[in-house]
Write a protein that holds these residues in place. Structure first.
Motif, PDB file in Angstrom:
ATOM      1  N   LEU A   7       0.831  -1.195   0.000  1.00 41.09           N
ATOM      2  CA  LEU A   7       0.000   0.000   0.000  1.00 41.09           C
ATOM      3  C   LEU A   7       0.869   1.250   0.000  1.00 41.09           C
ATOM      4  O   LEU A   7       0.548   2.236  -0.686  1.00 41.09           O
ATOM      5  CB  LEU A   7      -0.921  -0.009   1.220  1.00 41.09           C
ATOM      6  N   TYR A   8       1.960   1.222   0.730  1.00 43.14           N
ATOM      7  CA  TYR A   8       2.869   2.370   0.738  1.00 43.14           C
ATOM      8  C   TYR A   8       3.426   2.614  -0.664  1.00 43.14           C
ATOM      9  O   TYR A   8       3.503   3.759  -1.127  1.00 43.14           O
ATOM     10  CB  TYR A   8       4.008   2.136   1.734  1.00 43.14           C
ATOM     11  N   VAL A   9       3.799   1.539  -1.358  1.00 49.07           N
ATOM     12  CA  VAL A   9       4.329   1.686  -2.714  1.00 49.07           C
ATOM     13  C   VAL A   9       3.268   2.267  -3.650  1.00 49.07           C
ATOM     14  O   VAL A   9       3.546   3.197  -4.426  1.00 49.07           O
ATOM     15  CB  VAL A   9       4.842   0.329  -3.241  1.00 49.07           C
ATOM     16  N   LEU A  10       2.043   1.736  -3.580  1.00 54.11           N
ATOM     17  CA  LEU A  10       0.985   2.172  -4.490  1.00 54.11           C
ATOM     18  C   LEU A  10       0.424   3.552  -4.141  1.00 54.11           C
ATOM     19  O   LEU A  10       0.063   4.322  -5.042  1.00 54.11           O
ATOM     20  CB  LEU A  10      -0.152   1.152  -4.498  1.00 54.11           C
ATOM     21  N   ALA A  11       0.328   3.865  -2.848  1.00 56.51           N
ATOM     22  CA  ALA A  11      -0.370   5.083  -2.426  1.00 56.51           C
ATOM     23  C   ALA A  11       0.558   6.217  -2.018  1.00 56.51           C
ATOM     24  O   ALA A  11       0.101   7.353  -1.852  1.00 56.51           O
ATOM     25  CB  ALA A  11      -1.312   4.764  -1.258  1.00 56.51           C
ATOM     26  N   VAL A  12       1.853   5.934  -1.851  1.00 53.11           N
ATOM     27  CA  VAL A  12       2.801   6.982  -1.477  1.00 53.11           C
ATOM     28  C   VAL A  12       3.898   7.124  -2.540  1.00 53.11           C
ATOM     29  O   VAL A  12       4.087   8.198  -3.118  1.00 53.11           O
ATOM     30  CB  VAL A  12       3.428   6.708  -0.087  1.00 53.11           C
ATOM     31  N   VAL A  13       4.614   6.037  -2.823  1.00 49.78           N
ATOM     32  CA  VAL A  13       5.753   6.131  -3.733  1.00 49.78           C
ATOM     33  C   VAL A  13       5.298   6.493  -5.149  1.00 49.78           C
ATOM     34  O   VAL A  13       5.834   7.419  -5.773  1.00 49.78           O
ATOM     35  CB  VAL A  13       6.554   4.809  -3.742  1.00 49.78           C
ATOM     36  N   TRP A  14       4.326   5.759  -5.660  1.00 47.92           N
ATOM     37  CA  TRP A  14       3.868   6.005  -7.033  1.00 47.92           C
ATOM     38  C   TRP A  14       3.297   7.421  -7.193  1.00 47.92           C
ATOM     39  O   TRP A  14       3.693   8.160  -8.103  1.00 47.92           O
ATOM     40  CB  TRP A  14       2.840   4.947  -7.425  1.00 47.92           C
ATOM     41  N   PRO A  15       2.380   7.873  -6.322  1.00 50.60           N
ATOM     42  CA  PRO A  15       1.899   9.247  -6.448  1.00 50.60           C
ATOM     43  C   PRO A  15       3.000  10.297  -6.274  1.00 50.60           C
ATOM     44  O   PRO A  15       2.970  11.333  -6.945  1.00 50.60           O
ATOM     45  CB  PRO A  15       0.850   9.361  -5.332  1.00 50.60           C
ATOM     46  N   ALA A  16       3.959  10.040  -5.385  1.00 53.70           N
ATOM     47  CA  ALA A  16       5.054  10.999  -5.204  1.00 53.70           C
ATOM     48  C   ALA A  16       5.855  11.163  -6.487  1.00 53.70           C
ATOM     49  O   ALA A  16       6.154  12.281  -6.924  1.00 53.70           O
ATOM     50  CB  ALA A  16       5.965  10.541  -4.069  1.00 53.70           C
TER      51      ALA A  16
END
Length: 308
Positions: free
Chosen positions: A185-194
């Motif tokens: 979830l961190y990858v999809l919802a934080v890293v990717w949007p960042a």
């Protein structure tokens, strides 16, 4: 230059504090808000990494590296980004598919050898929406693939850079686990949007032009300027990379006509103008219009003047 640029130090501290506070306190109460703010902080951290590798906020490169050493967007090692980005600042080679590490152009012979699916994906990637959606994935895959080849060949400094990155990554992953945020979830919802937010800035930063100065953009106004540390005024940064982020608006506003003449009018009023023009329409061709047309072609001679 100041010995210590305190606005940058404060911004780095604030970035880490807000990111941590979101994980510790906001995530249990408002998880969507927490992930959104963490994505903003991860994007800001990427901009801060860019700032620090240019010699800010202190005169000590090891201190600068240590200040941003915890990689909130997980993927890119500081020292590898530093090496490739400083090579990118060789303005006579800007946009060259083989010699500019940050060019999205492809050599004609490279492109012709690609599977048709990849050619199509790269075309979509040259739209602004495509760059925001596909760019983080294509960029990460291409970067990691090329880096692993360098690691296998024991290229100088690459293994050490990745070793330091993995050591710095460990506490970030531990904190994400302690917050109770699933890594996927961190990858999809934080890293990717960042990375998608950063791609708004990088989407049109450079174009092909005969004059090196004409290859770098000016976006005059944007509410995202704080997130990009004013690198929307990108020609100013390329001409004066030693200037801190908070000096760029003043340097531009003192002589806007001079900067616009220098970059041959490569100017957008704001990112909304860019979005309307290129949300779904490619801004550039995938194949470089001039350079590296054939595999045996000699390296191009520098065009125009080097920046002062």
């Amino acid at each position: 230059m100041r010995r210590i640029e305190w606005p940058t130090v404060a911004l780095i501290a604030g970035c880490y504090v807000v990111w941590t506070a979101c994980g510790l306190w906001l995530w249990p109460m408002a998880p969507v808000s927490a992930l959104c703010i963490m994505a903003l902080m991860a994007a800001l951290h990427s901009s801060l990494v860019h700032e620090n590798l240019h010699g800010h906020p202190t005169r000590n490169r090891h201190v600068n590296e240590a200040l941003v050493t915890l990689p909130l967007s997980l993927i890119y090692p500081y020292r590898r980004y530093q090496a490739t980005h400083l090579a990118h600042h060789h303005d006579a080679r800007l946009t060259d598919p083989l010699e500019d590490p940050e060019s999205w152009y492809k050599a004609r012979w490279q492109h012709d050898r690609m599977p048709r699916l990849l050619q199509s994906l790269l075309t979509v990637n040259n739209t602004l929406i495509g760059r925001m959606v596909l760019g983080p994935v294509l960029g990460a895959i291409g970067f990691v693939t090329s880096e692993m080849q360098l690691v296998r060949h024991n290229a100088r400094g690459v293994r050490r850079a990745w070793g330091l990155h993995l050591a710095s990554l460990a506490p970030v992953l531990a904190l994400i686990w302690a917050f109770g945020i699933p890594l996927w979830l961190y990858v999809l919802a934080v890293v990717w949007p960042a990375l998608a937010l950063i791609s708004i800035r990088t989407f049109a930063e450079h174009r092909w032009h005969d004059a090196p100065e004409g290859r770098t953009i000016i976006v005059e106004h944007s509410p995202l300027a704080w997130l990009f540390l004013n690198n929307n005024l990108h020609i100013v940064h390329h001409q004066i990379p030693a200037a801190p982020w908070y000096a760029l608006p003043r340097l531009y506003s003192e002589r806007p006509a001079r900067w616009q003449a220098l970059n041959h009018g490569y100017v957008y009023r704001n990112y909304w103008q860019m979005f309307r023009a290129h949300a779904l329409r490619p801004k550039e061709p995938v194949v470089h219009p001039v350079l590296q047309q054939h595999p045996a072609a000699p390296a191009p001679a520098p065009l125009g003047k080097q920046p002062a």
